[in-house]
Design an enzyme around this catalytic site. Structure first.
Site, PDB file in Angstrom:
ATOM      1  N   GLN A  93      -7.205 -63.854  34.768  1.00 16.16           N
ATOM      2  CA  GLN A  93      -7.110 -64.797  35.891  1.00 16.16           C
ATOM      3  C   GLN A  93      -8.473 -65.426  36.143  1.00 16.16           C
ATOM      4  OE1 GLN A  93      -4.516 -62.855  39.253  1.00 16.16           O
ATOM      5  NE2 GLN A  93      -5.407 -61.232  38.027  1.00 16.16           N
ATOM      6  N   HIS A 111      -5.612 -69.083  34.623  1.00 19.53           N
ATOM      7  CA  HIS A 111      -6.028 -69.908  35.760  1.00 19.53           C
ATOM      8  C   HIS A 111      -7.073 -70.956  35.375  1.00 19.53           C
ATOM      9  CE1 HIS A 111      -4.666 -66.688  38.921  1.00 19.53           C
ATOM     10  NE2 HIS A 111      -3.670 -67.277  38.320  1.00 19.53           N
ATOM     11  N   CYS A 138     -13.130 -90.918  32.906  1.00 21.07           N
ATOM     12  CA  CYS A 138     -12.663 -90.157  31.741  1.00 21.07           C
ATOM     13  C   CYS A 138     -13.200 -90.803  30.465  1.00 21.07           C
ATOM     14  CB  CYS A 138     -11.133 -90.142  31.738  1.00 21.07           C
ATOM     15  SG  CYS A 138     -10.437 -89.413  30.240  1.00 21.07           S
ATOM     16  N   THR A 179      -7.966 -56.427  39.548  1.00 25.02           N
ATOM     17  CA  THR A 179      -7.246 -57.453  40.293  1.00 25.02           C
ATOM     18  C   THR A 179      -6.541 -56.815  41.479  1.00 25.02           C
ATOM     19  OG1 THR A 179      -5.551 -59.184  40.190  1.00 25.02           O
ATOM     20  CG2 THR A 179      -5.281 -57.325  38.669  1.00 25.02           C
TER      21      THR A 179
HETATM   22  N1  APR Z   1     -14.755 -52.767  39.181  1.00 25.67           N
HETATM   23  C1  APR Z   1     -13.403 -52.812  39.232  1.00 25.67           C
HETATM   24  N2  APR Z   1     -12.704 -53.416  40.203  1.00 25.67           N
HETATM   25  C2  APR Z   1     -13.403 -54.014  41.178  1.00 25.67           C
HETATM   26  C3  APR Z   1     -14.823 -54.011  41.215  1.00 25.67           C
HETATM   27  C4  APR Z   1     -15.500 -53.358  40.151  1.00 25.67           C
HETATM   28  N3  APR Z   1     -16.833 -53.297  40.082  1.00 25.67           N
HETATM   29  N4  APR Z   1     -15.218 -54.686  42.312  1.00 25.67           N
HETATM   30  C5  APR Z   1     -14.103 -55.084  42.951  1.00 25.67           C
HETATM   31  N5  APR Z   1     -13.007 -54.676  42.271  1.00 25.67           N
HETATM   32  C6  APR Z   1     -11.591 -54.903  42.594  1.00 25.67           C
HETATM   33  C7  APR Z   1     -11.291 -54.995  44.069  1.00 25.67           C
HETATM   34  O1  APR Z   1     -11.075 -53.705  44.622  1.00 25.67           O
HETATM   35  C8  APR Z   1     -10.025 -55.848  44.082  1.00 25.67           C
HETATM   36  O2  APR Z   1      -8.858 -55.036  43.997  1.00 25.67           O
HETATM   37  O3  APR Z   1     -11.218 -56.136  42.042  1.00 25.67           O
HETATM   38  C9  APR Z   1     -10.157 -56.690  42.797  1.00 25.67           C
HETATM   39  C10 APR Z   1     -10.471 -58.150  43.032  1.00 25.67           C
HETATM   40  O4  APR Z   1      -9.409 -58.757  43.730  1.00 25.67           O
HETATM   41  P1  APR Z   1      -9.461 -60.289  44.159  1.00 25.67           P
HETATM   42  O5  APR Z   1     -10.745 -60.594  44.791  1.00 25.67           O
HETATM   43  O6  APR Z   1      -8.227 -60.584  44.915  1.00 25.67           O
HETATM   44  O7  APR Z   1      -9.461 -61.072  42.734  1.00 25.67           O
HETATM   45  P2  APR Z   1      -8.224 -61.388  41.785  1.00 25.67           P
HETATM   46  O8  APR Z   1      -7.179 -60.331  41.889  1.00 25.67           O
HETATM   47  O9  APR Z   1      -8.787 -61.697  40.449  1.00 25.67           O
HETATM   48  O10 APR Z   1      -7.676 -62.720  42.434  1.00 25.67           O
HETATM   49  C11 APR Z   1      -6.604 -63.375  41.808  1.00 25.67           C
HETATM   50  O11 APR Z   1      -6.850 -65.172  43.337  1.00 25.67           O
HETATM   51  O12 APR Z   1      -7.953 -66.753  44.592  1.00 25.67           O
HETATM   52  C12 APR Z   1      -7.415 -66.449  43.410  1.00 25.67           C
HETATM   53  O13 APR Z   1      -7.504 -67.809  41.577  1.00 25.67           O
HETATM   54  C13 APR Z   1      -8.166 -66.728  42.159  1.00 25.67           C
HETATM   55  O14 APR Z   1      -7.812 -65.750  39.994  1.00 25.67           O
HETATM   56  C14 APR Z   1      -7.982 -65.467  41.353  1.00 25.67           C
HETATM   57  C15 APR Z   1      -6.739 -64.855  41.975  1.00 25.67           C
END
Ligand code: APR
Length: 239
Positions: A93, A111, A138, A179
C-alpha cells in the site's frame, strides 16, 4: 505445521517507519497533522490543487533527498523472494520505493508511486523526482494543468486488483506486515484468503491490527525485528 507454495505479502506504512517515513494512523502519523479529506481525494485536488501538490511535493522531496533507505524488513522480503522455491508477490500500500530499492522484483504498488506523475487527461505516467505544479503541461498530450501524483486517492480504485485477487486465491501463505487494517480493499485480503481455502495467514505488526483476530499466526514488534525473524523461519522449513 510445514507448508510450501506461493506466498503473498501485503505491506503497509509500518514497514517503512524505521526507515524514517511516517505512518498514517499512529499518534505521530500523517493523518494526525493533515486531514485526508484536504489532500487525498479527487475532490480535494479539484478544489485546491496547490495544497494537494504541496503535500505530495514535500513527501516526494523527503523520499528522494531525505536520506531514506530500505531497512532490514524490506531486505528480508527481497531475500524471501530470491530464496523461496515458489512465487513470492509483494503487494504494497506504500507509495515509497523502498521495496524495489531493497531488491524486491515481483511487486505491486496498489496505491501508486510517489516518484511518478500521471496526466489526468491522457493517462501518461512519467518518472517524477521533483515538484509538480498546476502550471505543468503533459509531455505527451500537452494538456495544461492536469499532471497529478500517480497515487490512488480515497474514492479511487487501487491498481491491478484482478492480479492481486488471483494471487490471493492461489497462495499457500498470506503475510500482512505493518498495516493497521483500516483501508479497504487491502484490509479485506485476509478474509479473501480465508474464504478461498487452506492458506496459512500471519500478521507481523507493532501491535494487533483491526484485523488481528482473522489471522492464524501473529508476531508483534518492530518490523526490522519480526520480519527478518519470520523470513528466517519460513526459509528454514515453511510454516
Ligand atoms: N514495525 C511494524 N509495524 C509498525 C511499526 C514498526 N516499526 N510502526 C508502526 N507500525 C504499525 C502500526 O501499529 C499500524 O498498525 O503499522 C501500522 C500502520 O498503519 P497505518 O498508519 O494505518 O498505515 P497503513 O495501514 O499502511 O494505511 C493504509 O491508508 O491513508 C492511507 O493510502 C494510505 O496506504 C495507506 C493506507
Amino acid at each position: 505445521m510445514t507448508g510450501r507454495g506461493d506466498i503473498v505479502v501485503l505491506t503497509g506504512a509500518g514497514i517503512s517507519k524505521e526507515s524514517g517515513l511516517d505512518t498514517f494512523r499512529d499518534a505521530d502519523g500523517i493523518w494526525a497533522r493533515v486531514r485526508l479529506e484536504d489532500v487525498a481525494t479527487p475532490e480535494a485536488f479539484a478544489r485546491d490543487p496547490l495544497s494537494v501538490h504541496a503535500f505530495y511535493n514535500a513527501r516526494r522531496e523527503g523520499l528522494a533527498n531525505g536520506g531514506i533507505e530500505p531497512n532490514a524488513a524490506h531486505r528480508a522480503l527481497a531475500r524471501l523472494e530470491a530464496e523461496w522455491p515458489g512465487q513470492v508477490l509483494v503487494v504494497t500500500q506504500n507509495i515509497d520505493d523502498l521495496h524495489e530499492r531493497a531488491g524486491t522484483e515481483n511487486l505491486i504498488h496498489m496505491h501508486g508511486e510517489l516518484l511518478k506523475a500521471r496526466c489526468g487527461a491522457c493517462g501518461d505516467v512519467v518518472a517524477c523526482t521533483g515538484d509538480l505544479s498546476t502550471g505543468d503541461a503533459c509531455g505527451r498530450c500537452q494538456a495544461p494543468g492536469r499532471m497529478r501524483p500517480h497515487v490512488v486517492w480515497f474514492g479511487e480504485m487501487p491498481f491491478l486488483m484482478e492480479r492481486i485477487y488471483e494471487a490471493l486465491g492461489q497462495c499457500a501463505l498470506f503475510i500482512s506486515i505493518g498495516t493497521s487494517g483500516n483501508v479497504y480493499p487491502a484490509s479485506g485480503f485476509v478474509e479473501t484468503v480465508r474464504l478461498s481455502g487452506a492458506a496459512h495467514t500471519a500478521e507481523l505488526n507493532l501491535e494487533p491490527s483491526e484485523r488481528a483476530g482473522r489471522f492464524a499466526e501473529a508476531h508483534y514488534g518492530p518490523a526490522t525485528d519480526v520480519v527478518p525473524a519470520y523470513v528466517d523461519k519460513i526459509l528454514s522449513g515453511g510454516w
